[in-house]
Design an enzyme around this catalytic site. Structure first.
Site, short mmCIF file in Angstrom:
data_model
loop_
_atom_site.label_atom_id
_atom_site.label_comp_id
_atom_site.label_asym_id
_atom_site.label_seq_id
_atom_site.Cartn_x
_atom_site.Cartn_y
_atom_site.Cartn_z
N ASN A 10 0.87 -1.18 0.00
CA ASN A 10 0.00 0.00 0.00
C ASN A 10 0.91 1.23 0.00
O ASN A 10 1.49 1.57 1.03
CB ASN A 10 -0.89 -0.04 1.26
CG ASN A 10 -1.75 1.20 1.38
OD1 ASN A 10 -1.76 2.06 0.49
ND2 ASN A 10 -2.47 1.32 2.49
N TRP A 11 1.03 1.83 -1.15
CA TRP A 11 1.98 2.96 -1.29
C TRP A 11 1.41 4.25 -0.71
O TRP A 11 2.12 5.25 -0.63
CB TRP A 11 2.34 3.16 -2.77
CG TRP A 11 3.13 2.03 -3.35
CD1 TRP A 11 3.56 0.90 -2.71
CD2 TRP A 11 3.60 1.91 -4.71
NE1 TRP A 11 4.27 0.08 -3.57
CE2 TRP A 11 4.30 0.69 -4.81
CE3 TRP A 11 3.49 2.71 -5.85
CZ2 TRP A 11 4.89 0.26 -5.99
CZ3 TRP A 11 4.08 2.28 -7.04
CH2 TRP A 11 4.78 1.07 -7.11
N LYS A 12 0.15 4.24 -0.34
CA LYS A 12 -0.50 5.43 0.25
C LYS A 12 -0.29 6.64 -0.65
O LYS A 12 -0.25 6.49 -1.86
CB LYS A 12 -0.01 5.63 1.69
CG LYS A 12 -0.20 4.35 2.52
CD LYS A 12 -0.02 4.52 3.99
CE LYS A 12 -0.24 3.19 4.69
NZ LYS A 12 -0.13 3.26 6.14
N HIS A 95 -9.55 0.97 4.97
CA HIS A 95 -8.29 1.22 5.65
C HIS A 95 -8.53 2.20 6.81
O HIS A 95 -9.32 3.13 6.69
CB HIS A 95 -7.26 1.80 4.66
CG HIS A 95 -5.88 1.78 5.24
ND1 HIS A 95 -5.45 2.72 6.15
CD2 HIS A 95 -4.85 0.93 5.06
CE1 HIS A 95 -4.21 2.44 6.51
NE2 HIS A 95 -3.82 1.35 5.86
N GLU A 97 -6.88 4.58 7.92
CA GLU A 97 -6.62 5.99 7.62
C GLU A 97 -7.83 6.63 6.97
O GLU A 97 -8.12 7.81 7.20
CB GLU A 97 -5.36 6.11 6.74
CG GLU A 97 -4.10 5.85 7.57
CD GLU A 97 -2.90 5.38 6.79
OE1 GLU A 97 -2.95 5.37 5.54
OE2 GLU A 97 -1.91 4.98 7.43
N GLU A 166 -5.12 -4.89 10.72
CA GLU A 166 -4.14 -3.83 10.88
C GLU A 166 -4.43 -3.05 12.16
O GLU A 166 -5.27 -2.14 12.15
CB GLU A 166 -4.19 -2.85 9.69
CG GLU A 166 -3.88 -3.49 8.35
CD GLU A 166 -3.32 -2.48 7.35
OE1 GLU A 166 -2.26 -2.77 6.79
OE2 GLU A 166 -3.92 -1.41 7.15
N GLY A 172 2.46 2.62 10.72
CA GLY A 172 3.36 3.76 10.53
C GLY A 172 4.08 4.19 11.81
O GLY A 172 4.64 5.27 11.87
N SER A 211 3.54 -1.87 10.35
CA SER A 211 4.99 -1.84 10.57
C SER A 211 5.70 -3.15 10.20
O SER A 211 6.69 -3.53 10.83
CB SER A 211 5.32 -1.44 12.02
OG SER A 211 4.86 -0.12 12.28
N GLY A 232 2.91 -1.09 4.32
CA GLY A 232 2.89 0.34 4.00
C GLY A 232 4.30 0.82 3.69
O GLY A 232 4.83 0.61 2.59
N GLY A 233 4.92 1.47 4.66
CA GLY A 233 6.22 2.13 4.46
C GLY A 233 7.27 1.25 3.78
O GLY A 233 7.97 1.70 2.87
P1 13P Z 1 3.01 0.57 7.66
O1 13P Z 1 3.56 -0.72 7.12
O2 13P Z 1 3.71 1.78 7.16
O3 13P Z 1 2.90 0.53 9.17
O4 13P Z 1 1.51 0.69 7.12
C1 13P Z 1 0.67 -0.40 7.21
C2 13P Z 1 -0.53 -0.11 6.42
O5 13P Z 1 -1.30 0.79 6.74
C3 13P Z 1 -0.77 -0.91 5.20
O6 13P Z 1 -2.05 -0.71 4.71
#
Ligand code: 13P
Length: 257
Positions: A10-12, A95, A97, A166, A172, A211, A232-233
């Site tokens: 997930n590149w956000k 998600h 977020e 999640e 994050g 994470s 994510g990251g």
């Molecule tokens: P991180 O891996 O950056 O914690 O993000 C997880 C995430 O929200 C994947 O959808």
């Protein structure tokens, strides 16, 4: 039963068209031969560039969200049909977020899931508790509510989907759930699936997200309860992401399709 193993990036809201294209190409060029479904979910404006970069590779193109409506006067929204037209095969729905910043509630997510299913996109439906809920001992209740109210009304057609657990406090933050913490909630999700879908629920992969990185992926993914990762990251680095794909490839019982 052996479930498909997934690793989705997930590149956000990161990158440019050229960085998205480069990253997708790097993933493609160094993708290990593993029985893992690998999906890349770039920002929607970069879907075309990523589609080109991964064409013919077997990597799945995914979106980070879709609209709850089919089409019409919804400025700024992207519909499930438009995502399919762009080459998407899967879409993240719910998600945390978006639940938090866009105030998406379970009733809205049911409608988004219905659009995704109607267009044969595989939804990656996200659930997870906040730190306050965990501290209050309300983790199971929070996750069960998201399943009961956000997912259950959209089911009943036998189409495939994926659940991603999640924990909000692990996203994050660099704080990853311990393996027992993740396994406990994955158990809650798995029992919910069995109750709701019977034997069919057994085929639904339950991923962990929060994470995940190259150092902790091996331990998490070795658990029989964890069918893959939503990253994510760490998915913004092809080396990190591919190390996670390799760890997922070591899982026993995974299958390619
Ligand atoms: P991180 O891996 O950056 O914690 O993000 C997880 C995430 O929200 C994947 O959808």
């Amino acid at each position: 039963m052996s479930r498909a193993v997934w690793v989705a990036g997930n590149w956000k809201m990161n990158g440019t068209e050229s960085s998205a294209s480069d990253l997708a190409r790097q993933v493609r060029e160094t993708l290990p031969e593993r029985p893992v479904r690998v999906a890349l979910c770039p920002p929607s404006v970069h879907l075309a560039a990523v589609r080109e970069a991964i064409a013919g590779s077997g990597i799945l193109l995914g979106a980070q969200d879709c609209a709850a409506e089919e089409n019409g006067a919804y400025t700024g929204e992207v519909s499930a049909a438009q995502l399919v037209d762009m080459g998407c095969e899967c879409v993240i729905v719910g998600h945390s977020e978006r639940r938090r910043h866009q105030k998406e509630d379970d009733a809205l997510l049911v409608r988004k899931l219905a659009r995704a299913f109607a267009h044969r996109l595989v939804p990656l439906y996200c659930v997870g508790e906040t730190l306050e809920e965990r501290r209050a001992g309300a983790t199971d209740a929070a996750v069960t509510k998201q399943l009961d109210q956000g997912l259950s009304p959209a089911l009943g057609h036998g189409l495939p989907f994926v659940i991603a657990y999640e924990p909000v406090w692990a996203i994050g933050t660099g704080v990853v759930a311990t393996i027992p913490q993740a396994e406990e909630v994955h158990g809650v999700v798995r029992r919910w699936l069995a109750k709701r879908l019977g034997a069919l629920g057994d085929a639904i992969p339950v991923l962990y997200g929060g994470s995940v990185n190259r150092d902790n992926a091996g331990g998490l993914l070795a658990s029989p309860q964890i069918d893959g990762a939503l990253v994510g990251g760490a998915s913004l680095s092809s080396e990190e992401f591919l190390a996670i794909v390799r760890a997922a490839g070591e899982k026993k019982g995974g299958e390619a399709s």
